[in-house]
Design a protein around this motif. Structure first.
Motif, mmCIF file in Angstrom:
data_model
loop_
_atom_site.group_PDB
_atom_site.id
_atom_site.type_symbol
_atom_site.label_atom_id
_atom_site.label_comp_id
_atom_site.label_asym_id
_atom_site.label_seq_id
_atom_site.Cartn_x
_atom_site.Cartn_y
_atom_site.Cartn_z
ATOM 1 N N GLU A 85 27.608 17.968 -20.844
ATOM 2 C CA GLU A 85 26.507 17.129 -20.353
ATOM 3 C C GLU A 85 26.630 15.710 -20.895
ATOM 4 O OE1 GLU A 85 23.508 16.232 -18.007
ATOM 5 O OE2 GLU A 85 24.579 18.131 -18.068
ATOM 6 N N ARG B 279 35.393 19.397 -17.886
ATOM 7 C CA ARG B 279 34.629 20.097 -16.849
ATOM 8 C C ARG B 279 33.931 21.313 -17.434
ATOM 9 N NH1 ARG B 279 37.375 20.218 -11.559
ATOM 10 N NH2 ARG B 279 39.072 21.073 -12.774
ATOM 11 N N ARG B 280 32.678 21.406 -17.099
ATOM 12 C CA ARG B 280 31.876 22.471 -17.680
ATOM 13 C C ARG B 280 32.234 23.813 -17.068
ATOM 14 N NH1 ARG B 280 26.907 18.831 -16.295
ATOM 15 N NH2 ARG B 280 28.329 18.422 -14.609
ATOM 16 N N GLU C 76 15.262 31.623 -1.745
ATOM 17 C CA GLU C 76 15.214 31.193 -3.137
ATOM 18 C C GLU C 76 14.063 31.881 -3.854
ATOM 19 O OE1 GLU C 76 16.401 26.544 -2.866
ATOM 20 O OE2 GLU C 76 14.318 27.051 -2.529
ATOM 21 N N PHE D 42 14.346 13.156 -16.787
ATOM 22 C CA PHE D 42 15.561 13.978 -16.786
ATOM 23 C C PHE D 42 16.779 13.196 -17.257
ATOM 24 C CE2 PHE D 42 12.859 16.123 -13.680
ATOM 25 C CZ PHE D 42 12.882 17.397 -14.202
ATOM 26 N N GLN D 43 16.560 11.913 -17.580
ATOM 27 C CA GLN D 43 17.685 11.120 -18.062
ATOM 28 C C GLN D 43 18.119 11.649 -19.424
ATOM 29 O OE1 GLN D 43 18.994 7.889 -16.777
ATOM 30 N NE2 GLN D 43 18.248 8.870 -14.941
ATOM 31 N N ARG E 53 18.635 20.700 -16.022
ATOM 32 C CA ARG E 53 18.826 20.322 -14.624
ATOM 33 C C ARG E 53 20.268 20.585 -14.181
ATOM 34 N NH1 ARG E 53 17.808 14.486 -12.073
ATOM 35 N NH2 ARG E 53 19.643 14.085 -13.335
ATOM 36 N N SER E 54 21.210 20.262 -15.064
ATOM 37 C CA SER E 54 22.609 20.521 -14.723
ATOM 38 C C SER E 54 22.824 21.999 -14.420
ATOM 39 C CB SER E 54 23.515 20.119 -15.880
ATOM 40 O OG SER E 54 23.651 18.734 -15.903
ATOM 41 N N GLU F 25 21.258 23.000 -11.185
ATOM 42 C CA GLU F 25 22.012 22.472 -10.043
ATOM 43 C C GLU F 25 23.338 23.211 -9.862
ATOM 44 O OE1 GLU F 25 22.221 18.293 -10.696
ATOM 45 O OE2 GLU F 25 20.169 17.973 -10.007
ATOM 46 N N ARG G 183 22.958 25.795 -7.622
ATOM 47 C CA ARG G 183 22.488 25.286 -6.327
ATOM 48 C C ARG G 183 20.988 25.369 -6.210
ATOM 49 N NH1 ARG G 183 26.761 26.500 -1.613
ATOM 50 N NH2 ARG G 183 28.607 25.956 -2.799
ATOM 51 N N GLU H 78 17.151 23.670 -7.882
ATOM 52 C CA GLU H 78 16.632 22.369 -8.242
ATOM 53 C C GLU H 78 15.598 22.499 -9.314
ATOM 54 O OE1 GLU H 78 15.850 19.103 -5.390
ATOM 55 O OE2 GLU H 78 16.099 20.782 -4.011
ATOM 56 N N TRP I 77 12.302 20.355 -10.963
ATOM 57 C CA TRP I 77 11.410 19.197 -10.854
ATOM 58 C C TRP I 77 10.106 19.538 -11.548
ATOM 59 C CZ3 TRP I 77 12.002 22.889 -7.246
ATOM 60 C CH2 TRP I 77 10.868 23.380 -6.598
ATOM 61 N N THR J 68 14.360 26.380 -8.929
ATOM 62 C CA THR J 68 14.682 27.426 -7.960
ATOM 63 C C THR J 68 16.056 28.001 -8.260
ATOM 64 O OG1 THR J 68 15.596 25.770 -6.493
ATOM 65 C CG2 THR J 68 13.324 26.416 -6.105
#
Lengths: 471, 198
Positions: free
Chosen positions: A238, A314-315, A400, A421-422, A440-441, A444, A447, A449, A451, A465
């Protein structure tokens, strides 16, 4: 020592041999009495054969030998001193008979008590699921071993041989955890000094197989390590990706401005490739164009470098399995509570009974939930204890499952909202500000999200989700 | 065209670049700002996938829910490729991965705008064709349906219970009302108006 050996000799163990030997002894004593003309009152000499018969062949045999001994004694007495009178003979005979009978009863009682003790001992250890054995430390002999012992260790000749399997040189293996080199299993060894049935002091060993729990322990430790490593890897990834993102933005802006300039310059100096007019102060705009194109190339190159760095770190891609949402939430809440010292997390879960499985990397998603739960809890520190409450909800949208972590804290400050989220943005004294960025990573990656919304009654709700697992 | 990106400098630079290529460009710092301001203008939307508040994907969903057909070109950072794939699956026009060459960007924007323009033109034609067909009477529509189904004058007359002569009369009225000279032109009009033979 000799007495003990005698007790275990075949005279005492085998009833027939014992009985025969005792009869021979009694006859011998009678002969001796007769030969010595009853100068000594040696009625007590009959006690050993009576003891022998009772011990080896039981009470009835003992009583029989006792009766015979009394008769023999009386016969020898009568044969040598017939003038004593009938009354006297009867008195002597009865006295010996009673004495012998009492002796037989006492011996039989003693023997049955010893046998009972042994039986109790044996039955207690025979049913034990651990291997148990008794060793005579002086002779290194195995006095007793329960059935589990041979199932566990097989045929073992001596206590010393067994001790060597545990890596001990002395016949007595040490107490505690020990590894059996032959079966490849772990045992917990317990040693106790005790008095054996015959009175000598021996050592009792109990070996419990702890291989499974040892394995489970190792597995748990490995999993914890993996969780830790994963968390660290995600954090490192990250940071790198954040750095890359942060650099990419201004780099992209530079490239865009520059390309815009190039375009304007081309338009100003006519179509690309066409011969441009001289600039106002006599300089050739083509020179400027060339420099700006080089500038663009360098901006792109910098972008590529950043991209390569990102590829390098790469994670780990998530390994997705169908996971039960309820199990995920419950596991994560437990883990969150475990991570927070002295905190009882008051979480209310509103989870529908029939939620479909989600495709998730359990370790990663647990990380997300633990993070959200901790954040929620820390946001409610100012509240009274009974007012702190975390509500976790889940609901199904067609493809979802949406999870919600709602707190009653003060909510997100307006100036923080845009950069919540920064990475490297934090409200905590000791915090890197990576938590939500990592969350968040991870989401995501799935796939999904992440918020947040403001609760109408105060506090913040974080939503994320996860896709429903395909069947 | 419209640019939604939370990074002020990047948004401004995009406006500069797109402006230099002749696009009129409006920038918005968040999805919510764009939603509040957008009134179905022509063009395309250049959208950052990752934004605080409402993400690019959420905005796409919202637009789809409201039936706004503006073509969306997503801009993604390197790590967001799965999201870009998701966006494409949900009907995004295209996506661009950072860093990109300006020609790539302009090319995609051009194509997106062209696609929007042709969609609007089609929409316009459909509306015009529909309006023209509105002018027909119920009987004329029936005759038109039979015509589209490829029935002969006689079959049409039989089906509608009128004489062949009356059918011919209606047919010429239809051509006249719609200002069509050939059958092919009539069929083309009906196709645009999404009128198909039953």
């Amino acid at each position: 020592m000799r007495a003990r050996a005698l007790l275990q000799s075949p005279f005492l163990a085998d009833p027939t041999v014992g009985l025969l030997v005792s009869i021979a002894l009694a006859a011998g004593i009678a002969a001796f009495d007769y030969a010595t003309e009853y100068r000594l009152r040696v009625g007590v000499l009959y006690l050993p054969p009576i003891f022998l018969a009772t011990w080896a062949a039981g009470r009835t045999a003992g009583l029989a030998i006792g009766g015979a001994s009394a008769a023999l004694w009386l016969a020898t007495l009568f044969g040598k001193q017939p003038y004593l009178g009938t009354l006297h003979h009867l008195w002597e005979g009865t006295l010996h008979l009673v004495m012998y009978a009492a002796f037989v009863f006492a011996i039989a009682r003693l023997k049955s008590a010893l046998e009972l003790a042994k039986e109790r001992f044996v039955s207690a250890f025979d049913s034990l699921e651990a291997a148990a054995w008794v060793v005579d430390p002086e002779s290194d002999a195995l006095l007793y071993s329960n059935p589990q012992f041979s199932r566990t260790f097989g045929a073992v000749g001596s206590a010393g041989g067994l001790a060597r399997r545990f890596g001990a040189f002395a016949p007595a293996p040490p107490e505690g955890e020990a590894f059996d080199t032959e079966s490849g299993r772990w045992f917990y060894l317990l040693a106790r000094a005790m008095r054996w049935l015959d009175g000598r002091s021996v050592r009792l060993y109990v070996a419990t197989d702890i291989t499974e729990s040892k394995r489970a322990e190792q597995l748990a430790r490995k999993q914890a390590e993996q969780l830790e490593r994963t968390a660290r890897l995600i954090a490192v990834g990250e940071m790198a990706s954040t750095l890359a993102h942060e650099l990419n933005q201004p780099l992209g802006a530079i490239a865009n401005y520059n390309n815009g300039c190039i375009r304007l310059l081309r338009q100003w100096s006519g179509a690309p490739g066409a011969s441009p007019a001289e600039g106002p102060s006599g300089f050739d705009p083509r020179e400027l164009l060339e420099l700006m194109e080089k500038c663009s190339t360098q901006a792109l190159r910098a972008g590529d470098v950043v991209r390569r760095i990102r590829e390098f770190v790469r994670r780990r891609p998530p390994t997705l399995h169908p996971e039960n949402p309820r199990a995920l939430v419950m596991g994560a809440l437990g883990a969150a509570e475990g991570e927070m010292v002295d905190v009882r997390l008051q979480a209310v879960t509103e989870l529908p009974a029939a939620l479909p499985d989600v495709a998730a990397d359990r370790v990663m998603v647990t990380r997300v939930m633990v993070n959200l739960a901790r954040n929620a809890w820390e946001a409610m520190q100012a509240l009274e204890e009974e007012e702190r409450r975390l509500v976790v909800r889940a609901r199904e949208h067609d493809t979802e499952v949406e999870f919600e972590f709602a707190d009653r804290g003060p909510g997100v400050a307006a100036e923080l909202e845009r950069q919540l989220f920064q990475p490297f943005v934090t409200t905590k004294a000791e915090g890197m500000g990576l938590g939500l960025a990592i969350c968040r990573s991870i989401v995501e990656y799935h796939r999904g999200e992440l918020w947040f919304t403001r609760n109408p009654e105060g506090g913040t709700t974080f939503h994320f989700t996860l896709p429903v697992a395909r069947r | 065209m419209f640019v939604v990106d939370d990074d002020d400098a990047l948004r401004d630079s995009l406006r500069a670049l797109l402006g230099s290529a002749g696009f009129r460009c409006e920038g918005y710092a968040s999805a919510a700002e764009f939603l509040a301001a957008y009134r179905d203008e022509a063009g395309c939307l250049l959208l950052d996938v990752r934004m605080p508040g409402m993400s690019g994907l959420r905005l796409q969903d919202q637009l789809a829910e409201r039936g706004v057909p503006i073509p969306i070109v997503f801009v993604t950072g390197h790590g967001d490729v799965p999201m870009a794939v998701e966006a494409m699956r949900k009907g995004a026009f295209d996506f661009l991965e950072k860093p990109y060459a300006d020609e790539e960007l302009l090319d995609r924007v051009r194509r997106a705008i062209a696609s929007d323009a042709s969609r609007r033109r089609e929409e316009e034609e459909r509306r015009a064709a529909e309006a023209a067909l509105e002018a027909l009477t119920a009987r004329e529509r029936e005759v038109l349906d039979c015509l589209l189904a490829g029935r002969t004058g006689r079959a049409t007359a039989q089906q509608l219970g009128i004489t062949e002569k009356t059918v011919e009369f209606h047919r010429s009225r239809i051509m006249q009302k719609l200002q069509m000279r050939t059958r092919e032109q009539l069929f083309e009009l009906c196709r645009r108006a999404r009128v198909f033979p039953q």
